[in-house]
Motif scaffolding. Structure first.
Motif, PDB file in Angstrom:
ATOM      1  N   ARG A  33     -14.367  16.359  47.218  1.00  0.00           N
ATOM      2  CA  ARG A  33     -15.521  16.711  48.065  1.00  0.00           C
ATOM      3  C   ARG A  33     -16.787  16.003  47.575  1.00  0.00           C
ATOM      4  O   ARG A  33     -17.595  15.534  48.382  1.00  0.00           O
ATOM      5  N   ALA A  34     -16.948  15.906  46.248  1.00  0.00           N
ATOM      6  CA  ALA A  34     -18.141  15.247  45.689  1.00  0.00           C
ATOM      7  C   ALA A  34     -18.169  13.754  46.026  1.00  0.00           C
ATOM      8  O   ALA A  34     -19.245  13.162  46.163  1.00  0.00           O
ATOM      9  N   LEU A  35     -16.993  13.150  46.168  1.00  0.00           N
ATOM     10  CA  LEU A  35     -16.896  11.704  46.430  1.00  0.00           C
ATOM     11  C   LEU A  35     -16.914  11.369  47.926  1.00  0.00           C
ATOM     12  O   LEU A  35     -17.058  10.215  48.298  1.00  0.00           O
ATOM     13  N   SER A  36     -16.736  12.393  48.761  1.00  0.00           N
ATOM     14  CA  SER A  36     -16.677  12.145  50.204  1.00  0.00           C
ATOM     15  C   SER A  36     -18.085  12.017  50.789  1.00  0.00           C
ATOM     16  O   SER A  36     -18.929  12.890  50.555  1.00  0.00           O
ATOM     17  N   PRO A  37     -18.359  10.940  51.541  1.00  0.00           N
ATOM     18  CA  PRO A  37     -19.690  10.765  52.127  1.00  0.00           C
ATOM     19  C   PRO A  37     -20.096  11.935  53.027  1.00  0.00           C
ATOM     20  O   PRO A  37     -21.260  12.296  53.121  1.00  0.00           O
ATOM     21  N   THR A  38     -19.097  12.578  53.661  1.00  0.00           N
ATOM     22  CA  THR A  38     -19.396  13.699  54.569  1.00  0.00           C
ATOM     23  C   THR A  38     -19.167  15.052  53.892  1.00  0.00           C
ATOM     24  O   THR A  38     -19.499  16.099  54.449  1.00  0.00           O
ATOM     25  N   GLY A  39     -18.562  15.024  52.681  1.00  0.00           N
ATOM     26  CA  GLY A  39     -18.229  16.279  52.000  1.00  0.00           C
ATOM     27  C   GLY A  39     -16.910  16.877  52.467  1.00  0.00           C
ATOM     28  O   GLY A  39     -16.495  17.931  52.006  1.00  0.00           O
ATOM     29  N   ASP A  40     -16.235  16.182  53.413  1.00  0.00           N
ATOM     30  CA  ASP A  40     -14.951  16.673  53.932  1.00  0.00           C
ATOM     31  C   ASP A  40     -13.799  16.168  53.070  1.00  0.00           C
ATOM     32  O   ASP A  40     -13.915  15.157  52.378  1.00  0.00           O
ATOM     33  N   LEU A  41     -12.674  16.882  53.157  1.00  0.00           N
ATOM     34  CA  LEU A  41     -11.475  16.490  52.399  1.00  0.00           C
ATOM     35  C   LEU A  41     -10.525  15.700  53.278  1.00  0.00           C
ATOM     36  O   LEU A  41     -10.220  16.123  54.397  1.00  0.00           O
ATOM     37  N   SER A  42     -10.039  14.576  52.764  1.00  0.00           N
ATOM     38  CA  SER A  42      -9.016  13.828  53.503  1.00  0.00           C
ATOM     39  C   SER A  42      -7.654  14.480  53.233  1.00  0.00           C
ATOM     40  O   SER A  42      -7.460  15.118  52.188  1.00  0.00           O
ATOM     41  N   PRO A  43      -6.688  14.332  54.159  1.00  0.00           N
ATOM     42  CA  PRO A  43      -5.348  14.897  53.925  1.00  0.00           C
ATOM     43  C   PRO A  43      -4.727  14.377  52.627  1.00  0.00           C
ATOM     44  O   PRO A  43      -4.008  15.105  51.936  1.00  0.00           O
ATOM     45  N   ARG A  44      -5.010  13.101  52.272  1.00  0.00           N
ATOM     46  CA  ARG A  44      -4.413  12.539  51.040  1.00  0.00           C
ATOM     47  C   ARG A  44      -5.013  13.179  49.794  1.00  0.00           C
ATOM     48  O   ARG A  44      -4.315  13.379  48.797  1.00  0.00           O
ATOM     49  N   HIS A  45      -6.299  13.524  49.847  1.00  0.00           N
ATOM     50  CA  HIS A  45      -6.902  14.220  48.702  1.00  0.00           C
ATOM     51  C   HIS A  45      -6.326  15.642  48.569  1.00  0.00           C
ATOM     52  O   HIS A  45      -6.087  16.118  47.454  1.00  0.00           O
ATOM     53  N   ARG A  46      -6.121  16.289  49.711  1.00  0.00           N
ATOM     54  CA  ARG A  46      -5.496  17.629  49.661  1.00  0.00           C
ATOM     55  C   ARG A  46      -4.105  17.542  49.036  1.00  0.00           C
ATOM     56  O   ARG A  46      -3.733  18.349  48.194  1.00  0.00           O
ATOM     57  N   ARG A  47      -3.342  16.530  49.465  1.00  0.00           N
ATOM     58  CA  ARG A  47      -1.987  16.371  48.941  1.00  0.00           C
ATOM     59  C   ARG A  47      -2.014  16.056  47.447  1.00  0.00           C
ATOM     60  O   ARG A  47      -1.186  16.542  46.682  1.00  0.00           O
ATOM     61  N   LEU A  48      -2.983  15.254  47.008  1.00  0.00           N
ATOM     62  CA  LEU A  48      -3.112  14.945  45.576  1.00  0.00           C
ATOM     63  C   LEU A  48      -3.328  16.223  44.758  1.00  0.00           C
ATOM     64  O   LEU A  48      -2.721  16.405  43.697  1.00  0.00           O
ATOM     65  N   ALA A  49      -4.165  17.124  45.266  1.00  0.00           N
ATOM     66  CA  ALA A  49      -4.412  18.401  44.570  1.00  0.00           C
ATOM     67  C   ALA A  49      -3.125  19.220  44.497  1.00  0.00           C
ATOM     68  O   ALA A  49      -2.817  19.839  43.468  1.00  0.00           O
ATOM     69  N   GLU A  50      -2.338  19.214  45.578  1.00  0.00           N
ATOM     70  CA  GLU A  50      -1.069  19.952  45.598  1.00  0.00           C
ATOM     71  C   GLU A  50      -0.082  19.367  44.585  1.00  0.00           C
ATOM     72  O   GLU A  50       0.595  20.107  43.866  1.00  0.00           O
ATOM     73  N   ILE A  51      -0.022  18.047  44.528  1.00  0.00           N
ATOM     74  CA  ILE A  51       0.877  17.373  43.570  1.00  0.00           C
ATOM     75  C   ILE A  51       0.459  17.704  42.132  1.00  0.00           C
ATOM     76  O   ILE A  51       1.308  17.970  41.271  1.00  0.00           O
ATOM     77  N   THR A  52      -0.850  17.720  41.902  1.00  0.00           N
ATOM     78  CA  THR A  52      -1.371  18.062  40.565  1.00  0.00           C
ATOM     79  C   THR A  52      -0.911  19.454  40.153  1.00  0.00           C
ATOM     80  O   THR A  52      -0.451  19.664  39.025  1.00  0.00           O
ATOM     81  N   GLU A  53      -1.004  20.415  41.068  1.00  0.00           N
ATOM     82  CA  GLU A  53      -0.591  21.785  40.746  1.00  0.00           C
ATOM     83  C   GLU A  53       0.917  21.879  40.559  1.00  0.00           C
ATOM     84  O   GLU A  53       1.401  22.609  39.685  1.00  0.00           O
ATOM     85  N   MET A  54       1.692  21.121  41.344  1.00  0.00           N
ATOM     86  CA  MET A  54       3.157  21.106  41.182  1.00  0.00           C
ATOM     87  C   MET A  54       3.547  20.600  39.796  1.00  0.00           C
ATOM     88  O   MET A  54       4.401  21.194  39.122  1.00  0.00           O
ATOM     89  N   ILE A  55       2.918  19.493  39.393  1.00  0.00           N
ATOM     90  CA  ILE A  55       3.239  18.902  38.086  1.00  0.00           C
ATOM     91  C   ILE A  55       2.864  19.870  36.968  1.00  0.00           C
ATOM     92  O   ILE A  55       3.639  20.097  36.025  1.00  0.00           O
ATOM     93  N   HIS A  56       1.677  20.460  37.076  1.00  0.00           N
ATOM     94  CA  HIS A  56       1.225  21.405  36.053  1.00  0.00           C
ATOM     95  C   HIS A  56       2.181  22.602  35.963  1.00  0.00           C
ATOM     96  O   HIS A  56       2.609  22.996  34.871  1.00  0.00           O
ATOM     97  N   THR A  57       2.546  23.159  37.115  1.00  0.00           N
ATOM     98  CA  THR A  57       3.428  24.335  37.135  1.00  0.00           C
ATOM     99  C   THR A  57       4.803  23.994  36.569  1.00  0.00           C
ATOM    100  O   THR A  57       5.381  24.770  35.797  1.00  0.00           O
ATOM    101  N   ALA A  58       5.332  22.823  36.941  1.00  0.00           N
ATOM    102  CA  ALA A  58       6.638  22.396  36.413  1.00  0.00           C
ATOM    103  C   ALA A  58       6.603  22.310  34.887  1.00  0.00           C
ATOM    104  O   ALA A  58       7.534  22.750  34.203  1.00  0.00           O
ATOM    105  N   SER A  59       5.500  21.772  34.360  1.00  0.00           N
ATOM    106  CA  SER A  59       5.399  21.623  32.896  1.00  0.00           C
ATOM    107  C   SER A  59       5.328  22.990  32.212  1.00  0.00           C
ATOM    108  O   SER A  59       5.889  23.183  31.128  1.00  0.00           O
ATOM    109  N   LEU A  60       4.660  23.969  32.858  1.00  0.00           N
ATOM    110  CA  LEU A  60       4.578  25.319  32.270  1.00  0.00           C
ATOM    111  C   LEU A  60       5.953  25.980  32.213  1.00  0.00           C
ATOM    112  O   LEU A  60       6.287  26.639  31.230  1.00  0.00           O
ATOM    113  N   VAL A  61       6.755  25.782  33.262  1.00  0.00           N
ATOM    114  CA  VAL A  61       8.103  26.372  33.296  1.00  0.00           C
ATOM    115  C   VAL A  61       8.918  25.845  32.117  1.00  0.00           C
ATOM    116  O   VAL A  61       9.551  26.601  31.384  1.00  0.00           O
ATOM    117  N   HIS A  62       8.875  24.528  31.914  1.00  0.00           N
ATOM    118  CA  HIS A  62       9.633  23.921  30.809  1.00  0.00           C
ATOM    119  C   HIS A  62       9.058  24.323  29.450  1.00  0.00           C
ATOM    120  O   HIS A  62       9.809  24.608  28.517  1.00  0.00           O
TER     121      HIS A  62
END
Length: 323
Positions: free
Chosen positions: A58-87
């Motif tokens: 949001r800070a990097l977006s000229p309009t303050g809006d989120l692109s679908p790819r940025h949303r997906r990046l956040a989801e991937i980040t949480e998936m990776i983090h959660t997977a590492s916690l399980v292990h």
């Protein structure tokens, strides 16, 4: 916890969307794995990592809006983090995390290992579908670093001759790499120049290291409730962190207690006293404060916005956990 919620307020609705999207992304093909994933995503973590990606986006977006790819990046980040916690929980044989039963204690070890693998595989698949090779490289590196950090941590258990550099490297791999590389990835998706990408990576790296050092201090000074795990559990497991490595320089007899794996009843209590009665906690705090200052400095070029203000407040929040 209240402070985290306040800092993440600019992306509060984004995080709610992220959680429901994650449940949909996991899919219903594997009922047991889906049950494990549902359990993980409803376990009430702070969501700081995807929160940082969303704030940066949001800070990097000229309009303050989120692109679908940025949303997906956040989801991937949480998936990776959660997977590492399980292990991590399987390796550490932890029964609970933040007061919630871990996957292997709720299901079994086999399901936990598979659930972690499943989430890493899902993250990799969605990562590839972003169709950005540089972002794929950045987040693939994180998955390698997480495994590398876990191996390093295991290899150096109870080893009092390890260097401080080894500790920083391990902390980077286990905590800072994900924040650093996902921050840079958010910049890549926003088409930033190399100089700003380097600054975003530095922000994530130094913030992650500050976060880890603070966690390591709290292992000696925090309550079980504050930590979400028994106090001094890292030391008991033989994981030597900043406070222990600093204390070893002042109190050489600490090495005997550690190398003996605290086999006498009073050894652990004695070791804790040696750490607490040295300059180790103060020195560790100074180290964390240095990392936090550097993180703050790295993003002062961001255009002023609500999201930017939250990001600039994050390093202070990390240090405030010590007060």
């Amino acid at each position: 916890m209240a402070m985290v919620v306040k800092l993440l307020q600019p992306v509060e609705s984004d995080l709610e969307t992220l959680l429901s999207d994650l449940r949909n992304l996991i899919g219903a093909d594997h009922p047991i794995l889906q049950a494990a994933a549902e359990h993980l995503f409803s376990a009430g973590g702070k969501r700081i990592r995807p929160g940082i990606v969303l704030l940066l986006s949001r800070a990097l977006s000229p309009t303050g809006d989120l692109s679908p790819r940025h949303r997906r990046l956040a989801e991937i980040t949480e998936m990776i983090h959660t997977a590492s916690l399980v292990h991590d929980d399987v390796v550490d044989e932890a029964a609970t995390r933040r007061g919630v039963a871990t996957v292997h204690s709720r299901f079994n070890h086999r399901v936990a290992v598979l659930a972690g693998d499943f989430l890493f595989a899902q993250a990799s698949w969605h990562l590839a579908n972003l169709d950005n090779l540089e972002v794929v490289k950045l987040l693939s590196r994180v998955i390698m670093d997480l495994a590398d950090g876990e191996v390093k941590q295991g290899l150096f258990r109870y080893n009092t001759r390890q260097s401080f550099e080894t500790y920083i490297e391990k902390s980077y791999c286990k905590t800072a790499s994900l924040i650093a590389n996902s921050a840079r990835a958010a910049g890549v998706l926003a088409d930033l120049n190399e100089e700003h990408l380097v600054q975003l990576y530095r922000f994530g790296r130094q913030l992650g290291l500050a976060f880890q050092v603070v966690d390591d201090i709290l292992d000696f000074t925090g309550s079980d409730q504050q930590l979400g795990k028994p106090a001094a559990s890292d030391l008991v497991s033989g994981y030597l962190t900043a406070p222990v490595l600093y204390a070893l320089e002042e109190k050489p007899m600490l090495a005997d207690l550690i190398e003996g794996k605290f086999n006498q009843g009073i050894d652990l209590e004695q070791a804790l006293e040696l750490v607490r009665n040295s300059e180790a906690i103060n020195r560790s705090r100074t180290l964390a404060e240095g990392f936090a200052r550097e993180a703050h400095k790295s993003i002062q070029w961001l255009p002023s916005s609500e999201a930017c203000n939250a990001l600039l407040a994050l390093p202070d929040f990390v240090i405030s956990r010590l007060s």
